[in-house]
Design a protein around this motif. Sequence first.
Motif, short mmCIF file in Angstrom:
data_model
loop_
_atom_site.label_atom_id
_atom_site.label_comp_id
_atom_site.label_asym_id
_atom_site.label_seq_id
_atom_site.Cartn_x
_atom_site.Cartn_y
_atom_site.Cartn_z
N LEU A 188 -12.97 -6.42 -4.16
CA LEU A 188 -13.63 -7.17 -3.09
C LEU A 188 -14.83 -7.92 -3.68
N ASP A 189 -14.96 -9.18 -3.33
CA ASP A 189 -16.07 -10.00 -3.82
C ASP A 189 -16.83 -10.55 -2.61
N TYR A 190 -18.08 -10.06 -2.44
CA TYR A 190 -18.89 -10.49 -1.29
C TYR A 190 -19.60 -11.80 -1.61
N ASP A 191 -18.85 -12.84 -1.86
CA ASP A 191 -19.39 -14.18 -2.13
C ASP A 191 -20.08 -14.69 -0.87
N PRO A 192 -21.31 -15.19 -0.98
CA PRO A 192 -22.01 -15.69 0.22
C PRO A 192 -21.20 -16.72 0.98
N GLY A 193 -20.36 -17.50 0.29
CA GLY A 193 -19.59 -18.54 0.97
C GLY A 193 -18.38 -18.01 1.71
N GLY A 194 -18.01 -16.81 1.46
CA GLY A 194 -16.86 -16.23 2.14
C GLY A 194 -16.30 -15.05 1.36
N LEU A 195 -15.94 -14.00 2.08
CA LEU A 195 -15.41 -12.79 1.43
C LEU A 195 -14.11 -13.11 0.71
N ARG A 196 -14.04 -12.58 -0.51
CA ARG A 196 -12.82 -12.74 -1.29
C ARG A 196 -12.28 -11.34 -1.64
N PHE A 197 -10.94 -11.27 -1.62
CA PHE A 197 -10.26 -10.04 -2.05
C PHE A 197 -9.07 -10.43 -2.93
N GLU A 198 -8.90 -9.68 -4.00
CA GLU A 198 -7.78 -9.99 -4.91
C GLU A 198 -7.11 -8.70 -5.37
N LEU A 199 -5.77 -8.71 -5.28
CA LEU A 199 -4.95 -7.58 -5.75
C LEU A 199 -4.05 -8.08 -6.86
N THR A 200 -4.11 -7.43 -8.02
CA THR A 200 -3.21 -7.76 -9.12
C THR A 200 -2.48 -6.48 -9.54
N SER A 201 -1.20 -6.64 -9.88
CA SER A 201 -0.41 -5.47 -10.29
C SER A 201 0.83 -5.95 -11.03
N PRO A 202 1.52 -5.04 -11.73
CA PRO A 202 2.84 -5.41 -12.27
C PRO A 202 3.79 -5.70 -11.11
N LEU A 203 4.76 -6.56 -11.33
CA LEU A 203 5.72 -6.86 -10.28
C LEU A 203 6.48 -5.61 -9.86
N THR A 204 6.69 -4.69 -10.81
CA THR A 204 7.39 -3.44 -10.49
C THR A 204 6.59 -2.58 -9.54
N GLY A 205 5.25 -2.80 -9.47
CA GLY A 205 4.43 -2.00 -8.58
C GLY A 205 4.71 -2.25 -7.12
N LEU A 206 5.40 -3.35 -6.79
CA LEU A 206 5.69 -3.65 -5.40
C LEU A 206 6.72 -2.72 -4.79
N THR A 207 7.55 -2.10 -5.63
CA THR A 207 8.63 -1.26 -5.09
C THR A 207 8.69 0.11 -5.71
N GLN A 208 7.82 0.43 -6.66
CA GLN A 208 7.92 1.73 -7.31
C GLN A 208 7.60 2.85 -6.33
#
Length: 481
Positions: free
Chosen positions: A459-479
């Motif tokens: 989570l990034d509390y940027d004054p201009g707007g909250l940002r959230f980013e999720l990164t993972s291996p593609l295999t993590g979507l179904t493991q």
Amino acid sequence: MTDRSAARDDLALAVAILAPRGRDAAVAAALLDKVGIASVQARDLPALAGLVGVTIGVALVTEEALVAADEGLLQQALADQPSWSDVPFIVLANGTSRHRSDRAKARIDALQNGVVLSRPLHAEELVRAVRSALKARARQYEARDRMHELQTREAQLHDSEAKFHAIADSVDQMIWSTRPDGFHDYYNHRWYEFTGVPEGSTDGEAWAGMFHPDDQDRTWARWRQSLETGQPYEIEYRLRHRSGEYRWVLGRAKPVRDATGRITRWYGSCTDINRIKVVEEQLQLMLGEMNHRVKNSMAMVHSIVSQTLRQAETLDQARMSIQSRIGIMAQAHDRLVKATWTETAITEVVEAALGPHRMSADRFRVAGPDLALGSKQALALTMALHELATNAMKYGALSVETGHVQVRWDRDDHAEPVGFRLSWQEHGGPTVTPPRRQGFGSRMIEQALAGYFDGIAELDYDPGGLRFELTSPLTGLTQQD
């Protein structure tokens, strides 16, 4: 009973007398009747041939009666006798064989089973000869009856075997049988159809080679136990299918015993239960998976309740937050149930999570490929997006009319291994300031979500707007765990 068969029974042990000259026939009949031997008189050779045709017991003829123009009828009647029959003839001859012509000898020899008594003869000698011939003839009838009985039994056995084979080949089971010692000597067509082996190739002990290597020892042990004790045989094992794969079957066998209790044969069957076994295995896996998922869901509910109660300022505020969060969780569960807890599309998850928070069509700008999510990832992402949207409506971009949120995801084919990236970016909202303490939502987003995807969530509390980013291996979507 026909007239002809009745005549046979009456004449079976009677004496046919052919003595056309003088009183020989009457004297012989009276003499036999005196000792209790039935007789019937034939007027000529054709009549005697007819009596031979109905299997007379014994023929008593005078030598001169054989000299007739139609003697061939008698020879034909003798030739037409059944294989078991050989009518004894007693020939009353004049003089001795030394004075008999070759032609006369030939006529007597043609009778095949003839005894010659020279006249004049004593009554005792004649009775003794007739009784001896009748005794021999009785043995022929006994042999005939035994032969008929054997033929009847053989026909019955053949009919019984034909019925057994017809029944055995009509059922959708593999049928087999063995000798008392367990030697396999019969399989029905279904066995060869299932296994694909040549007929006869699994006789004897060769059948054991059809079992899965891991099942052979226990199957043999169970079969030997049944052979030794006579107890019914029942076991599940894997049998090689004609395709080369091993399929589960249920093997059963029971012994057949004679009147003394001795085992005469074993009859058995193999039933294909592979589909049932696969379903059982799937059911066990499903029960284990459901147990695991229920535990995870309960843990999530516990976390929602405890964290919300700890951070809420009032009980009403806590109640509303708990209801909202568990409601979203229930909706996610409903979607997973419809998908039988298998994979579901990420677009469906995002749209369902954001749907309750849409005020107008342009408040959320969503884009991304239709990737598959596993059940636990779908549930976690639903909860995370709900927390982000709820926060945005209270404090962020969705709290003002001009704000909006961009939700984007994609796969990263340049990463090693292939990766996945999802971002939440708020625009046009109030200036963002970091919270003084971390609440349930942020913990859910940064810790739980990252764990479910085996990735990193920030989570990034940027004054201009909250940002959230999720990164993972593609295999993590179904493991799964």
